[in-house]
Write an enzyme that holds these catalytic residues in place. Structure first.
Site, mmCIF file in Angstrom:
data_model
loop_
_atom_site.group_PDB
_atom_site.id
_atom_site.type_symbol
_atom_site.label_atom_id
_atom_site.label_comp_id
_atom_site.label_asym_id
_atom_site.label_seq_id
_atom_site.Cartn_x
_atom_site.Cartn_y
_atom_site.Cartn_z
ATOM 1 N N CYS A 140 17.458 74.965 30.856
ATOM 2 C CA CYS A 140 18.255 75.268 29.662
ATOM 3 C C CYS A 140 17.607 76.364 28.821
ATOM 4 C CB CYS A 140 18.412 73.988 28.843
ATOM 5 S SG CYS A 140 19.229 74.249 27.259
ATOM 6 N N CYS A 143 17.579 75.846 25.081
ATOM 7 C CA CYS A 143 16.615 74.835 24.611
ATOM 8 C C CYS A 143 15.194 75.408 24.646
ATOM 9 C CB CYS A 143 16.635 73.591 25.494
ATOM 10 S SG CYS A 143 18.266 73.040 25.982
ATOM 11 N N ASP A 144 14.848 76.143 25.709
ATOM 12 C CA ASP A 144 13.446 76.506 25.944
ATOM 13 C C ASP A 144 13.139 78.004 25.895
ATOM 14 O OD1 ASP A 144 12.923 73.804 26.371
ATOM 15 O OD2 ASP A 144 13.468 73.949 28.492
#
Ligand code: FAD
Ligand code: NAP
Length: 317
Positions: A140, A143-144
């Site tokens: 993701c 997200c990261d």
């Protein structure tokens, strides 16, 4: 927890399919509860920009859209449950009551069930992928991605998700290398053009990830194999994003409902009903062709209308 929670209709999943089913069922006067699962709001909560959901002339954010859908479902009268169902027992004794058990220990019963459990990211299954999971390997970008600011990263895959991940990462990373196992992207033309034109994105065709390299600190690079020539090359990367598609969340229903060979719930064409009376399936859990927020919402609507009809007929009988 001993008290059984009953709702005439229970919806599993809080993505576009589940929320839409809840809006339609609750508005039809059906007693409706929605079990949110471990990813409240579903897949759109791990993306940023959504520009193809009808009704918005400006680009909107996925998490915002899902918050609005959940609020709308609640405002229409849906009871939200923060649980994840781990076991299902379909009615077999003629009582037409289906039983569900949540991770919380809560037991649920319903006369009709709408399954909207969606899909989850797939992984390559190579040893080094697991070894460096969350130490440079991610599924993701939104997200990261921030962990890899000004660094070189690799994206694996050739669908819309891979292209969106690459474009997102290109905002903050030094460079983004995309590898795809064929010589043509699977995703939308508009994204293909954006990716191909982006000065920070380098595309390597006919190439697969052989191994992720790293040390105690995490990922340092990758071995890439050209599947036409067999040639293996090594490149340095600090992050590896796997974006190779999704697997339907149907383990719960193995042996209980019909599935195709990849695990998608099977329903007769043009319908959303399973072989169990009163049990319906909607969205990415049963649709491997379109897999869009708007199509999932459409299937959710169909499932709610059918569930309402089923409950009505049940009451009249
Ligand atoms: P999901 O959104 O997958 O939701 C599944 C729900 O089920 C979750 O709430 C989960 O918690 C719940 N659940 C799972 N198991 C259980 C259980 N056992 N018990 C209870 N609940 C459970 N589509 C577009 O149209 N436009 C886009 O721009 C777009 N961008 C995307 C970007 C990314 C990164 C991804 C991954 C997908 C994107 N898609 C986009 C596709 C879109 O997100 C999906 O088609 C859509 O979310 C599917 O909706 P759904 O309701 O069927 O399932
Ligand atoms: P997808 O469309 O199934 O694409 C998966 C990609 O990964 C394909 O290019 C596939 O290669 C590749 N792949 C699969 N297994 C692989 C493996 N083992 N090794 C190497 N490569 C592998 O999945 P997705 O991109 O996640 O998209 C899922 C759905 O969500 C789609 O319907 C998509 O349209 C939708 N979505 C929409 C948007 C948007 O509308 N903006 C954004 C994101 C997602 P092949 O092509 O060779 O099969």
């Amino acid at each position: 927890m001993s008290d059984v929670f009953h709702s005439d209709l229970i919806i599993l999943g809080s993505g576009p399919a589940g929320c839409t089913a809840a809006i339609y069922a609750a508005r039809a006067g059906v007693q409706t509860a929605l079990v949110q699962g471990m990813q409240p709001g579903g897949q759109l909560t791990i993306t940023t920009e959504v520009e193809n959901y009808p009704g918005f002339s400006e680009i909107i954010q996925g998490p915002w859209l899902m918050q609005e859908m959940q609020k709308q479902a609640e405002n229409c009268g849906t009871e939200m449950k923060f649980d994840h169902i781990k076991e299902v027992q379909f009615s077999e004794d003629g009582s037409d009551v289906h039983k569900l058990i949540g991770e919380s220990g809560q037991e649920y019963t319903c006369y009709s069930l709408v399954i909207c459990t969606g899909a989850s990211a797939k992984w390559l299954g190579i040893e080094s992928e697991e070894k460096f999971m969350s130490k440079g390997v991610s599924g993701c970008a939104t997200c990261d991605g921030a962990f890899f600011r000004n660094q070189d990263v690799l994206v694996v895959g050739g669908g819309n998700t891979a292209m969106e991940e690459a474009l997102y990462l290109a905002n903050g990373c030094k460079s983004v290398t995309m590898i795809h196992r064929r010589d043509e992207f699977r995703g939308e033309v508009v994204l293909r053009e954006r990716v191909k034109k982006h000065e920070k994105i380098n595309i390597i065709w006919n190439t697969e990830l052989e191994e992720i390299l790293g040390d105690d600190m995490g990922v340092t690079g990758a071995k890439l194999r050209n599947n036409q020539t067999g040639e293996v090359t090594e490149q340095n990367f600090m992050g590896v994003f796997i974006a190779i598609g999704h697997k339907p969340n149907t383990d719960l229903f193995k042996g209980k409902l019909e599935m195709d060979e990849t695990g998608y719930l099977q329903v007769p064409a043009g319908t959303v009903h399973t072989k169990v009376p009163g049990v319906f399936a909607a969205g990415d859990v049963m649709d491997h062709t379109y897999r869009q927020a708007v199509t999932s919402a459409g299937f959710g609507c169909m499932a709610a209308l059918d569930a309402a009809r089923y409950l009505d007929e049940r009451q009249q009988a």
